[in-house]
Structure formats: structure tokens, C-alpha cells
Motif scaffolding. Structure first.
Motif: not given
Ligand SMILES: [Fe+2]
Ligand SMILES: [Fe+2]
Length: 319
Positions: A177-196
Motif C-alpha cells: 500500500p505504501y508503493y500504491e499510494r506513490d504510484e497513483a500520483r505518478h499516473v496522475g502526472l501522465g494524466v494531467l500533462y499528457l494532453p498538453t
């Protein structure tokens, strides 16, 4: 961008871009608040569970599956550093910098766990090595963001969740669960920046990006076939895990749609036809281990396992 980029201090520029990149900057601050002490967490879990006590078959299976994760974390660390260098907007740069900090922790905690686990940790399989080397070698921001943040990170998240749920080994399962929490933020970077990044992609670039994703997904699929028996030894139903992974990619895509108001066509998951092919392929090639399979399907899956081993040897020889 010539240095120093004075526009980053310009009030109008800041006002114009702040709203757009605020959520990316937030990923950095959340990362800072939620940073965990890897040395302490691992030591506490080892103490709580009285060390790692499992049968040899499980020890081998964990080594096989988590050597992929170990080297994946090291690659993610380097790629996050690449992104921090390549991204220009401070909010995105901050999110990538925070990710590099997380991945460094993920790597050393996994290395320490595997050393504690003991036994022989096998070398990286040919499929994963191809995926990681492709992502490390490319100089294209779009490839790194799409491949690492959307495909590899969601695959890792899926595995972490499955290991936690299957209670594979108490220390490892509590670590996930410690890893999962961090990785979810990393997916967030892709989700938020990829469209640009993908906004300006023309037809040719869109086709190239789709082919690149197809290659990564195919390699990950064969890599999963290769490790099939180890997932079974760990009590992980890969059919269920893959379905969950597929849902996560879909959610990430939906997030991209809402973050920019459009549909980046270069993302393979955006195609309805691709989704149908994907679901059908999962039904045939990754059937649930719980449900009985007809003889033809057992033969197909068995053949894929053999083919995966041949491909692994070929890829390793070609490297
Ligand atoms: Fe990680
Ligand atoms: Fe990550």
C-alpha cells in the motif's frame, strides 16, 4: 528554452498558467507530505511479522516477479529524472522531481527486501528489459510520459494491489500500500500533462505513438505469460489482475479527457475498437485460473507459455 527562462517570473505568465498546472504542483506537495521513511517502514514490518518465513516455492516466485519490479523501479527513477529535465513548466517539473524522490525510495526498499528474502534473484526477462530500455533510450517526451506514466505505472499498480490482496507474504503485502499510494500520483502526472504534450500530434505522430504503445503492451503481455506459473504459486489470479489493470488505464484516459476537454487520439486506450480487441484477447489468452477452461483454451495458453519462453531467450540473445 534559453536560460534563464525569465517568463517564469512574469506575473501575467504565472496568472495564465497557474490554474492549468496547479494540480501538477499539488502532486509535489502531497508527495512531500506523504513521503515515508523506507528504512523505518521495512524494519518495523520485519519486526512485526518476525522476519520473512515462507516455503521455498513462494520464495522463488517472489524473486521471479519482484526482480521485474526492482529493475522497473530503477528505470522509473531514471525516467523521472529525464522528465524533470525535459519538462519546462515548474508545476510539471516539480511533479517529476517528486516522482524521482519516490522512485529512489521504492528502489532501495525493494532491494533491501529482496536481500532479506534471500535466495537467487533471477536476471530481468527479455520482455521487461526491452520495454524498460525503450523508455530509457527514447529522447521523446511523449514516449516517456505515455510509456512510463500510463502503461508501466498502471501495470505496477495492478501488481502491487494483487500482491497486497493475495497476502502473498505478510511483510511484502503490508509494504505494497505504501508503493500504491506513490504510484497513483505518478499516473496522475501522465494524466494531467499528457494532453498538453499530445495536443500538437499530427496523423503520422499519432500512428507512431499508437504503434509504440502496441509494442509495449504486447511485450508486457508476453512477459506476463512467461511469469504465469509464478503468479499461480503466489495465489494471484492474473485474469482478475489484468481486468483491473485495464479498468485503471480506462480511468486514466477518462481523467485525461476531463483535464483538457478533448480526447488525445494518440492514446491507444482511446479507441473503442482497441478496447474490444483487448477484452477479447484477455478472455482467450488470460483466462481466470479459478474457472474451468475448455481443452482448446488450455492448449492455447500452454502454447503461449512455451512461445513466451522462446521469445525471452531470443530477446536476451539479441540484447
Ligand atoms: Fe515506483
Ligand atoms: Fe512510479
Amino acid at each position: 528554452m534559453s536560460f534563464p527562462p525569465y517568463r517564469l517570473l512574469d506575473r501575467d505568465h504565472i496568472a495564465k498558467t497557474q490554474a492549468k498546472f496547479e494540480r501538477l504542483e499539488r502532486l509535489y506537495h502531497v508527495g512531500q507530505q506523504k513521503a515515508w521513511d523506507g528504512k523505518q517502514v521495512l524494519a518495523d514490518l520485519l519486526k512485526k511479522h518476525g522476519g520473512i518465513r515462507i516455503p521455498d516455492a513462494k520464495r522463488i516466485a517472489i524473486g521471479e516477479v519482484f526482480s521485474v519490479i526492482l529493475w522497473g523501479e530503477l528505470a522509473a527513477w531514471s525516467i523521472a529524472c529525464d522528465l524533470a529535465l525535459m519538462l519546462e513548466e515548474p508545476g510539471a517539473k516539480m511533479a517529476a522531481t517528486s516522482q524521482a524522490h519516490d522512485e529512489a525510495r521504492h528502489f532501495y526498499v525493494m532491494r533491501d527486501y529482496l536481500l532479506e528474502l534471500g535466495g537467487k534473484i533471477p536476471p530481468l526477462d527479455g520482455y521487461t528489459a526491452t520495454v524498460l530500455n525503450d523508455l530509457l533510450d527514447t529522447r521523446r517526451l511523449s514516449d516517456k510520459l505515455l510509456g512510463m506514466q500510463l502503461i508501466v505505472e498502471t501495470t505496477a499498480l495492478t501488481l502491487f494491489r494483487a500482491v497486497a490482496q493475495a497476502r502473498v507474504e505478510p511483510v511484502l503485502s503490508d509494504l505494497m500500500p505504501y508503493y500504491e499510494r506513490d504510484e497513483a500520483r505518478h499516473v496522475g502526472l501522465g494524466v494531467l500533462y499528457l494532453p498538453t504534450v499530445l495536443k500538437g500530434a499530427d496523423r503520422l505522430e499519432t500512428a507512431r505513438l499508437r504503434l509504440f504503445q502496441l509494442k509495449l503492451i504486447t511485450m508486457i503481455g508476453w512477459g506476463t505469460h512467461l511469469k504465469q506459473r509464478y503468479f499461480k504459486d503466489l495465489g494471484i489470479d492474473h485474469a482478475e489482475a489484468m481486468r483491473y489493470g485495464n479498468r485503471m488505464v480506462q480511468e486514466a484516459f477518462e481523467g485525461m479527457r476531463s483535464s483538457e476537454g478533448g480526447q488525445p487520439r494518440a492514446v491507444l486506450a482511446s479507441s473503442a475498437m482497441m478496447q474490444r480487441i483487448n477484452e477479447k484477447a484477455m478472455e482467450v489468452f488470460f483466462p481466470s485460473q479459478e474457472a474451468p477452461q475448455p481443452a482448446w483454451q488450455r492448449a492455447v495458453v500452454g502454447f503461449c507459455g512455451q512461445l513466451a519462453r522462446v521469445g525471452d531467450v531470443a530477446l536476451r540473445m539479441a540484447a
